[in-house]
Design a protein around this motif. Structure first.
Motif, PDB file in Angstrom:
ATOM      1  N   ILE A 159       0.830  -1.200   0.000  1.00  0.00           N
ATOM      2  CA  ILE A 159       0.000   0.000   0.000  1.00  0.00           C
ATOM      3  C   ILE A 159       0.868   1.254   0.000  1.00  0.00           C
ATOM      4  CG2 ILE A 159      -1.721   1.297   1.299  1.00  0.00           C
ATOM      5  CD1 ILE A 159      -2.749  -1.256  -0.072  1.00  0.00           C
ATOM      6  N   TYR A 160       1.917   1.256   0.826  1.00  0.00           N
ATOM      7  CA  TYR A 160       2.756   2.448   0.924  1.00  0.00           C
ATOM      8  C   TYR A 160       3.602   2.627  -0.331  1.00  0.00           C
ATOM      9  CZ  TYR A 160       5.087   6.211   3.391  1.00  0.00           C
ATOM     10  OH  TYR A 160       5.537   7.448   3.773  1.00  0.00           O
ATOM     11  N   ALA A 161       4.120   1.548  -0.882  1.00  0.00           N
ATOM     12  CA  ALA A 161       4.930   1.662  -2.095  1.00  0.00           C
ATOM     13  C   ALA A 161       4.092   2.184  -3.255  1.00  0.00           C
ATOM     14  CB  ALA A 161       5.532   0.307  -2.445  1.00  0.00           C
ATOM     15  N   THR A 162       2.852   1.739  -3.355  1.00  0.00           N
ATOM     16  CA  THR A 162       1.965   2.226  -4.419  1.00  0.00           C
ATOM     17  C   THR A 162       1.756   3.731  -4.314  1.00  0.00           C
ATOM     18  OG1 THR A 162       0.820   0.085  -4.485  1.00  0.00           O
ATOM     19  CG2 THR A 162      -0.324   1.977  -5.431  1.00  0.00           C
ATOM     20  N   PHE A 193      10.842   4.689   3.851  1.00  0.00           N
ATOM     21  CA  PHE A 193      11.419   4.547   5.199  1.00  0.00           C
ATOM     22  C   PHE A 193      10.375   4.635   6.308  1.00  0.00           C
ATOM     23  CE2 PHE A 193      13.727   6.127   8.944  1.00  0.00           C
ATOM     24  CZ  PHE A 193      14.619   5.086   9.101  1.00  0.00           C
ATOM     25  N   PRO A 194       9.423   5.607   6.264  1.00  0.00           N
ATOM     26  CA  PRO A 194       8.394   5.594   7.321  1.00  0.00           C
ATOM     27  C   PRO A 194       7.613   4.288   7.378  1.00  0.00           C
ATOM     28  CG  PRO A 194       8.373   7.690   6.147  1.00  0.00           C
ATOM     29  CD  PRO A 194       9.276   6.776   5.382  1.00  0.00           C
ATOM     30  N   ALA A 195       7.359   3.691   6.219  1.00  0.00           N
ATOM     31  CA  ALA A 195       6.661   2.403   6.207  1.00  0.00           C
ATOM     32  C   ALA A 195       7.529   1.323   6.849  1.00  0.00           C
ATOM     33  CB  ALA A 195       6.303   2.008   4.779  1.00  0.00           C
ATOM     34  N   PHE A 196       8.852   1.364   6.594  1.00  0.00           N
ATOM     35  CA  PHE A 196       9.752   0.400   7.232  1.00  0.00           C
ATOM     36  C   PHE A 196       9.629   0.466   8.755  1.00  0.00           C
ATOM     37  CE2 PHE A 196      13.191   0.099   3.657  1.00  0.00           C
ATOM     38  CZ  PHE A 196      12.198  -0.307   2.778  1.00  0.00           C
ATOM     39  N   ILE A 197       9.613   1.692   9.290  1.00  0.00           N
ATOM     40  CA  ILE A 197       9.535   1.863  10.740  1.00  0.00           C
ATOM     41  C   ILE A 197       8.218   1.318  11.278  1.00  0.00           C
ATOM     42  CG2 ILE A 197       9.527   3.542  12.611  1.00  0.00           C
ATOM     43  CD1 ILE A 197      12.239   3.152  11.277  1.00  0.00           C
ATOM     44  N   THR A 198       7.134   1.605  10.577  1.00  0.00           N
ATOM     45  CA  THR A 198       5.826   1.112  11.017  1.00  0.00           C
ATOM     46  C   THR A 198       5.787  -0.414  11.020  1.00  0.00           C
ATOM     47  OG1 THR A 198       4.787   3.089  10.083  1.00  0.00           O
ATOM     48  CG2 THR A 198       3.346   1.233  10.588  1.00  0.00           C
ATOM     49  N   LEU A 264      11.779   5.772  20.689  1.00  0.00           N
ATOM     50  CA  LEU A 264      12.842   6.132  19.749  1.00  0.00           C
ATOM     51  C   LEU A 264      12.324   6.266  18.324  1.00  0.00           C
ATOM     52  CD1 LEU A 264      15.823   3.910  20.976  1.00  0.00           C
ATOM     53  CD2 LEU A 264      15.515   6.370  21.306  1.00  0.00           C
ATOM     54  N   LEU A 265      11.304   5.490  17.979  1.00  0.00           N
ATOM     55  CA  LEU A 265      10.863   5.432  16.583  1.00  0.00           C
ATOM     56  C   LEU A 265       9.526   6.110  16.332  1.00  0.00           C
ATOM     57  CD1 LEU A 265      11.798   1.704  15.856  1.00  0.00           C
ATOM     58  CD2 LEU A 265      13.130   3.738  15.306  1.00  0.00           C
ATOM     59  N   GLN A 266       8.891   6.661  17.380  1.00  0.00           N
ATOM     60  CA  GLN A 266       7.545   7.191  17.188  1.00  0.00           C
ATOM     61  C   GLN A 266       7.518   8.382  16.237  1.00  0.00           C
ATOM     62  OE1 GLN A 266       5.667   9.097  20.535  1.00  0.00           O
ATOM     63  NE2 GLN A 266       7.608   9.667  21.476  1.00  0.00           N
ATOM     64  N   ARG A 267       8.595   9.160  16.188  1.00  0.00           N
ATOM     65  CA  ARG A 267       8.611  10.310  15.285  1.00  0.00           C
ATOM     66  C   ARG A 267       8.486   9.852  13.836  1.00  0.00           C
ATOM     67  NH1 ARG A 267      12.961  12.967  12.771  1.00  0.00           N
ATOM     68  NH2 ARG A 267      14.434  11.721  13.990  1.00  0.00           N
ATOM     69  N   PHE A 268       9.251   8.819  13.471  1.00  0.00           N
ATOM     70  CA  PHE A 268       9.167   8.294  12.113  1.00  0.00           C
ATOM     71  C   PHE A 268       7.822   7.633  11.863  1.00  0.00           C
ATOM     72  CE2 PHE A 268      13.619   8.059  13.503  1.00  0.00           C
ATOM     73  CZ  PHE A 268      14.216   8.866  12.552  1.00  0.00           C
ATOM     74  N   TRP A 269       7.306   6.967  12.892  1.00  0.00           N
ATOM     75  CA  TRP A 269       6.033   6.274  12.762  1.00  0.00           C
ATOM     76  C   TRP A 269       4.900   7.267  12.530  1.00  0.00           C
ATOM     77  CZ3 TRP A 269       2.196   4.723  16.875  1.00  0.00           C
ATOM     78  CH2 TRP A 269       1.293   3.762  16.388  1.00  0.00           C
ATOM     79  N   ARG A 270       4.869   8.347  13.314  1.00  0.00           N
ATOM     80  CA  ARG A 270       3.833   9.367  13.135  1.00  0.00           C
ATOM     81  C   ARG A 270       3.940  10.017  11.770  1.00  0.00           C
ATOM     82  NH1 ARG A 270       5.098  11.300  18.458  1.00  0.00           N
ATOM     83  NH2 ARG A 270       6.101  13.083  17.457  1.00  0.00           N
ATOM     84  N   ASN A 271       5.169  10.299  11.334  1.00  0.00           N
ATOM     85  CA  ASN A 271       5.348  10.895  10.006  1.00  0.00           C
ATOM     86  C   ASN A 271       4.823   9.969   8.908  1.00  0.00           C
ATOM     87  OD1 ASN A 271       6.514  13.103  11.177  1.00  0.00           O
ATOM     88  ND2 ASN A 271       8.623  12.469  10.767  1.00  0.00           N
ATOM     89  N   GLY A 272       5.098   8.669   9.087  1.00  0.00           N
ATOM     90  CA  GLY A 272       4.627   7.708   8.097  1.00  0.00           C
ATOM     91  C   GLY A 272       3.104   7.632   8.041  1.00  0.00           C
ATOM     92  N   LEU A 273       2.467   7.656   9.216  1.00  0.00           N
ATOM     93  CA  LEU A 273       1.002   7.619   9.229  1.00  0.00           C
ATOM     94  C   LEU A 273       0.429   8.886   8.605  1.00  0.00           C
ATOM     95  CD1 LEU A 273       0.253   6.140  12.768  1.00  0.00           C
ATOM     96  CD2 LEU A 273       0.113   4.998  10.561  1.00  0.00           C
ATOM     97  N   GLY A 274       1.057  10.022   8.933  1.00  0.00           N
ATOM     98  CA  GLY A 274       0.576  11.281   8.372  1.00  0.00           C
ATOM     99  C   GLY A 274       0.749  11.347   6.866  1.00  0.00           C
ATOM    100  N   ALA A 275       1.901  10.896   6.392  1.00  0.00           N
ATOM    101  CA  ALA A 275       2.141  10.898   4.942  1.00  0.00           C
ATOM    102  C   ALA A 275       1.182   9.958   4.230  1.00  0.00           C
ATOM    103  CB  ALA A 275       3.584  10.497   4.650  1.00  0.00           C
ATOM    104  N   GLY A 276       0.944   8.792   4.834  1.00  0.00           N
ATOM    105  CA  GLY A 276       0.011   7.853   4.224  1.00  0.00           C
ATOM    106  C   GLY A 276      -1.404   8.405   4.177  1.00  0.00           C
ATOM    107  N   ALA A 277      -1.797   9.132   5.235  1.00  0.00           N
ATOM    108  CA  ALA A 277      -3.149   9.702   5.248  1.00  0.00           C
ATOM    109  C   ALA A 277      -3.296  10.763   4.170  1.00  0.00           C
ATOM    110  CB  ALA A 277      -3.437  10.302   6.628  1.00  0.00           C
ATOM    111  N   ILE A 278      -2.257  11.602   3.970  1.00  0.00           N
ATOM    112  CA  ILE A 278      -2.319  12.646   2.961  1.00  0.00           C
ATOM    113  C   ILE A 278      -2.389  12.047   1.571  1.00  0.00           C
ATOM    114  CG2 ILE A 278      -1.049  14.546   1.906  1.00  0.00           C
ATOM    115  CD1 ILE A 278       0.014  15.208   4.718  1.00  0.00           C
ATOM    116  N   LYS A 279      -1.554  10.999   1.347  1.00  0.00           N
ATOM    117  CA  LYS A 279      -1.542  10.395   0.014  1.00  0.00           C
ATOM    118  C   LYS A 279      -2.805   9.571  -0.233  1.00  0.00           C
ATOM    119  CE  LYS A 279       3.474  10.332   0.015  1.00  0.00           C
ATOM    120  NZ  LYS A 279       4.671   9.591   0.328  1.00  0.00           N
TER     121      LYS A 279
END
Length: 279
Positions: A159-162, A193-198, A264-279
């Motif tokens: 889903i994220y790669a698409t 990368f955000p998807a990797f962290i998630t 340690l990883l929540q910043r990347f995780w939140r960014n990934g969720l936010g980016a996924g929601a926007i896309k």
């Protein structure tokens, strides 16, 4: 205006109740780990008595030549290795399903989705029989290898790669002479990368909390992860009452790696969720 305010109040109230639901057991665990056995049984469960956390930690780490530390190390090895390799495998599979057209692609993806729906309990016995045929039960690999598989991670990666990896960028990389593997690791992986962290966080938590697979596969106490080790102690509390405080203190220590990983990883995780929601 009143309806909006009422809705906001109700939502905040529900969130507050849910927060208490998750935090009160952790608070009880921390408070319980600071007591001795007498205070644990005779004082309020949610408030402190005499502070014995240091003594409890000493007893925990020295009991039976420090077997608890061995269990923690086993959990770190099982979880860290499986989460890292499992995340990489899931990301590569999801990326391939998202960006390459080949016969049977949708069939494979549907099978992966089916794997998400299969409960781990249904797979435990077949896995045990397979590893028994290979004479590989009661080994590190009997827990580690099945933990590499992460169907939900494959789904998230696709889903994220698409959404995040443009086809035009891949075409440009190919025109520049970049191979598919090199393109994945140098171009696509940075965008994903955000998807990797998630995926890593979900996989880390799942493997760390895994209980049934080690219970079925392992008989050697030295190979136990911390979840199974604490369970064996807890099952002996009636015969050995001194184990109760070791179980409480050990449970508190066992959640610390999960908290550290998330913080340690929540910043990347939140960014990934936010980016996924926007896309």
């Amino acid at each position: 205006m009143k309806d909006a305010r009422l809705s906001k109040t109700v939502a905040m109230g529900i969130m507050g109740i849910c927060t208490l639901y998750f935090l009160v057991p952790i608070w009880w665990l921390f408070v319980g780990a600071t007591k001795d056995r007498g205070d644990f049984s005779n004082t309020a469960g949610l408030w402190f008595a005499d502070f014995h956390l240091g003594d409890n930690l000493h007893d925990l780490f020295t009991y039976r030549d420090g077997v608890f530390l061995r269990w923690m190390l086993n959990s770190v090895l099982y979880t860290g290795g499986a989460a890292l390799l499992g995340t990489l495998l899931a990301a590569m599979c999801g990326y391939a399903l998202a960006k390459y057209s080949f016969p049977g692609r949708e069939t494979i993806f549907n099978i992966v989705l089916g794997g998400v729906l299969v409960p781990a309990t249904a797979l435990a016995l077949p896995l045990f029989l397979i590893f028994s045929q290979l004479n590989a039960t009661n080994t590190f690999w009997s827990v580690f290898l099945p933990s590499l598989v992460n169907p939900f991670g494959v789904y998230l990666a696709r889903i994220y790669a698409t959404a995040s990896v443009p086809d035009e960028l891949l075409e440009a990389a190919r025109l520049d002479g970049s191979g598919e593997v090199r393109t994945f690791f140098t171009v696509s992986s940075k965008l994903m990368f955000p998807a990797f962290i998630t995926i890593f966080l979900f996989h880390f938590v799942a493997v760390w909390n895994n209980f049934l697979l080690p219970l079925i596969m392992l008989g050697n106490e030295r190979l136990f992860p911390v979840t199974l080790g604490l369970y064996t102690w807890n099952s002996q509390v009636n015969q050995l009452p001194e184990l109760r405080m070791l179980v409480i203190t050990g449970a508190l220590i066992s959640i610390i790696p999960l908290v550290i990983a998330f913080l340690l990883l929540q910043r990347f995780w939140r960014n990934g969720l936010g980016a996924g929601a926007i896309k």
